[in-house]
Design an enzyme around this catalytic site. Structure first.
Site, short mmCIF file in Angstrom:
data_model
loop_
_atom_site.label_atom_id
_atom_site.label_comp_id
_atom_site.label_asym_id
_atom_site.label_seq_id
_atom_site.Cartn_x
_atom_site.Cartn_y
_atom_site.Cartn_z
N ASP A 132 0.87 -1.19 0.00
CA ASP A 132 0.00 0.00 0.00
C ASP A 132 0.90 1.23 0.00
O ASP A 132 1.63 1.48 0.97
CB ASP A 132 -0.90 -0.02 1.24
CG ASP A 132 -1.91 1.11 1.23
OD1 ASP A 132 -1.67 2.13 0.53
OD2 ASP A 132 -2.94 0.99 1.91
N LYS B 210 12.97 8.46 -3.90
CA LYS B 210 14.00 8.54 -2.86
C LYS B 210 14.66 7.17 -2.62
O LYS B 210 15.89 7.06 -2.68
CB LYS B 210 13.35 9.04 -1.56
CG LYS B 210 14.27 8.99 -0.36
CD LYS B 210 13.60 9.54 0.88
CE LYS B 210 14.50 9.32 2.10
NZ LYS B 210 14.07 10.10 3.26
N TYR C 240 -6.69 16.13 -7.99
CA TYR C 240 -5.95 15.38 -9.01
C TYR C 240 -4.91 16.26 -9.69
O TYR C 240 -3.74 15.89 -9.80
CB TYR C 240 -6.93 14.80 -10.04
CG TYR C 240 -6.29 13.85 -11.02
CD1 TYR C 240 -5.80 12.61 -10.59
CD2 TYR C 240 -6.15 14.18 -12.36
CE1 TYR C 240 -5.20 11.75 -11.49
CE2 TYR C 240 -5.54 13.32 -13.26
CZ TYR C 240 -5.07 12.10 -12.83
OH TYR C 240 -4.47 11.24 -13.71
N LYS D 291 -0.74 16.09 -9.62
CA LYS D 291 0.04 15.81 -10.84
C LYS D 291 0.95 16.99 -11.22
O LYS D 291 2.04 16.77 -11.74
CB LYS D 291 -0.91 15.46 -12.00
CG LYS D 291 -1.65 14.13 -11.79
CD LYS D 291 -0.72 12.93 -11.79
CE LYS D 291 -1.47 11.61 -11.81
NZ LYS D 291 -0.58 10.44 -11.90
N THR E 222 -8.41 2.95 -20.55
CA THR E 222 -8.23 1.91 -19.54
C THR E 222 -9.61 1.59 -18.95
O THR E 222 -10.57 2.32 -19.19
CB THR E 222 -7.34 2.39 -18.38
OG1 THR E 222 -7.98 3.50 -17.75
CG2 THR E 222 -5.97 2.82 -18.86
N1 LIG Z 1 -6.64 6.51 -17.29
C1 LIG Z 1 -6.52 7.74 -17.75
O1 LIG Z 1 -7.37 8.23 -18.52
C2 LIG Z 1 -5.31 8.59 -17.38
C3 LIG Z 1 -5.13 9.85 -17.96
C4 LIG Z 1 -4.01 10.60 -17.63
C5 LIG Z 1 -3.08 10.09 -16.75
N2 LIG Z 1 -3.27 8.87 -16.22
C6 LIG Z 1 -2.26 8.37 -15.30
O2 LIG Z 1 -1.74 7.14 -15.78
C7 LIG Z 1 -1.44 6.27 -14.69
C8 LIG Z 1 -2.11 4.95 -14.89
O3 LIG Z 1 -3.50 5.13 -15.11
P1 LIG Z 1 -4.51 3.88 -15.04
O4 LIG Z 1 -5.82 4.38 -15.55
O5 LIG Z 1 -3.86 2.70 -15.62
O6 LIG Z 1 -4.57 3.76 -13.44
P2 LIG Z 1 -5.68 3.19 -12.39
O7 LIG Z 1 -6.66 4.23 -12.04
O8 LIG Z 1 -6.18 1.89 -12.87
O9 LIG Z 1 -4.76 3.04 -11.11
C9 LIG Z 1 -3.44 2.53 -11.18
C10 LIG Z 1 -3.18 1.56 -10.10
O10 LIG Z 1 -2.91 2.25 -8.88
C11 LIG Z 1 -3.23 1.34 -7.85
N3 LIG Z 1 -3.40 1.94 -6.53
C12 LIG Z 1 -4.46 2.65 -6.07
N4 LIG Z 1 -4.29 2.95 -4.76
C13 LIG Z 1 -3.10 2.39 -4.39
C14 LIG Z 1 -2.39 2.30 -3.15
N5 LIG Z 1 -2.89 2.85 -2.03
N6 LIG Z 1 -1.22 1.63 -3.13
C15 LIG Z 1 -0.73 1.05 -4.24
N7 LIG Z 1 -1.34 1.10 -5.45
C16 LIG Z 1 -2.53 1.76 -5.51
C17 LIG Z 1 -4.55 0.73 -8.32
O11 LIG Z 1 -4.83 -0.48 -7.65
C18 LIG Z 1 -4.32 0.57 -9.81
O12 LIG Z 1 -3.90 -0.72 -10.18
C19 LIG Z 1 -1.86 7.01 -13.43
O13 LIG Z 1 -0.75 7.65 -12.82
C20 LIG Z 1 -2.83 8.06 -13.94
O14 LIG Z 1 -2.91 9.20 -13.11
C21 LIG Z 1 -4.34 8.10 -16.50
#
Ligand SMILES: NC(=O)c1ccc[n+]([C@@H]2O[C@H](COP(=O)([O-])OP(=O)(O)OC[C@H]3O[C@@H](n4cnc5c(N)ncnc54)[C@H](O)[C@@H]3O)[C@@H](O)[C@H]2O)c1
Length: 282
Positions: free
Chosen positions: A78, A141, A174, A178, A209
């Site tokens: 986590d 880090k 968000y 970012k 996704t």
């Molecule tokens: N999907 C989009 O449209 C989009 C757009 C722009 C940027 N992004 C960025 O791309 C990256 C991947 O996006 P995605 O849609 O594949 O992600 P997602 O929303 O499916 O989340 C990525 C993963 O983070 C994990 N996660 C959540 N809480 C957690 C915790 N406490 N500890 C460990 N892991 C944890 C989730 O279980 C998940 O597998 C992210 O950084 C997201 O911000 C996504």
């Protein structure tokens, strides 16, 4: 391009259609061995497609990596807990004896943040900062320290977002999380440059996704359609607004991560590149 002999650690890698999985598979297909990590999520926090397919998060991804002939180390952690992050990096280095590529991809499950700033719960804000920003700092880090100690240089790739460059309404937590990743990317690039370690960010626009979104689930329920039906409407509407006519697939993002992680990107550091079909230019 080959990543033969390299070891990568990818966070948020358990989603069946996520960027983390696509990245782990791309790096493995180029020859890297991978450590993949995710949090154990309750069924209610999973996309319906994953529940239906009985997808087993990073255990399923590990099997796919091994089918490509590479090694995989799945580690559940986590990222809201700094000790678990330190343990995750230590376990990766103990297992493989090295760490070359750190991909910070995980993010807080979206949806509860999608309100005007005046309605945003402090706990939601804190959670977004914890997973989307503080965890990226702590992974950089700990992984950075190991890369410096091991002396082979290295690569850190942070998945930020177009929302880290241009905010939207109902996106305070968000976007702030970012924007911070882009600043962190630039500062850590300068700190780690003397050790031959590059740090870059990838900034996707909307991605196709099947990420879990509490907001999308609620909107679907209101309209009396399934979450997946609502999601495809969102994807179609985003594609229509995109100059190149489609939004990114997870693989489009993974391709840029792999380039930045590879030998051809040796002189690139502190940059934040968009993958967005032309919706934002800076
Ligand atoms: N999907 C989009 O449209 C989009 C757009 C722009 C940027 N992004 C960025 O791309 C990256 C991947 O996006 P995605 O849609 O594949 O992600 P997602 O929303 O499916 O989340 C990525 C993963 O983070 C994990 N996660 C959540 N809480 C957690 C915790 N406490 N500890 C460990 N892991 C944890 C989730 O279980 C998940 O597998 C992210 O950084 C997201 O911000 C996504």
């Amino acid at each position: 391009m080959s990543l033969e002999g390299k070891v990568a650690l990818v966070t948020g890698a358990g989603g069946m259609r996520g960027v983390g999985r696509a990245t782990a598979l791309k790096l493995a297909s180029l020859g890297a061995d991978v450590a993949i990590t995710d949090v154990r999520r309750p069924v209610d926090d999973l996309p319906p497609g994953e529940v239906r397919a009985e997808w087993q998060s990073i255990d399923s991804v590990a099997e796919e990596v091994r089918n490509l002939g590479r090694q995989a180390l799945p580690v559940y952690a986590d990222l809201s807990d700094g000790e678990q992050i330190a343990g995750l990096v230590a376990e990766t280095v103990n297992h493989y004896g090295r760490l070359d590529i750190m991909v910070n991809n995980a993010r807080a499950i979206i949806g509860r943040d999608k309100v005007p700033v005046t309605e945003l719960e402090e706990a939601v804000w804190q959670h977004f900062l914890a997973i989307n920003t503080t965890a990226v700092f702590l992974c950089t880090k700990h992984a950075g320290r190991e890369m410096v100690r091991l002396g082979h240089g290295g690569r850190v790739v942070n998945i930020a977002s177009n929302a880290g460059k241009q905010a939207s309404a109902d996106g305070a937590a968000y976007s702030a999380s970012k924007f911070a990743v882009i600043g962190l990317t630039q500062a850590s690039a300068m700190d780690l440059a003397p050790h031959g370690i590059t740090v870059n960010a990838v900034c996707p626009g909307p991605i196709n996704t099947d990420r879990m979104s509490y907001w999308e689930r609620e909107q679907a329920a209101r309209r009396g359609i399934t979450q997946e039906e609502f999601r495809s409407q969102v994807v179609a509407a985003s594609a229509e607004r995109t100059p190149l006519g489609r939004i990114a697939e997870p693989e489009d993002v993974a391709n840029l991560v792999a380039f930045l992680a590879g030998p051809d990107a040796e002189l690139i550091t502190g940059q934040s590149y968009n993958v967005n079909g032309g919706i934002l230019f800076h």
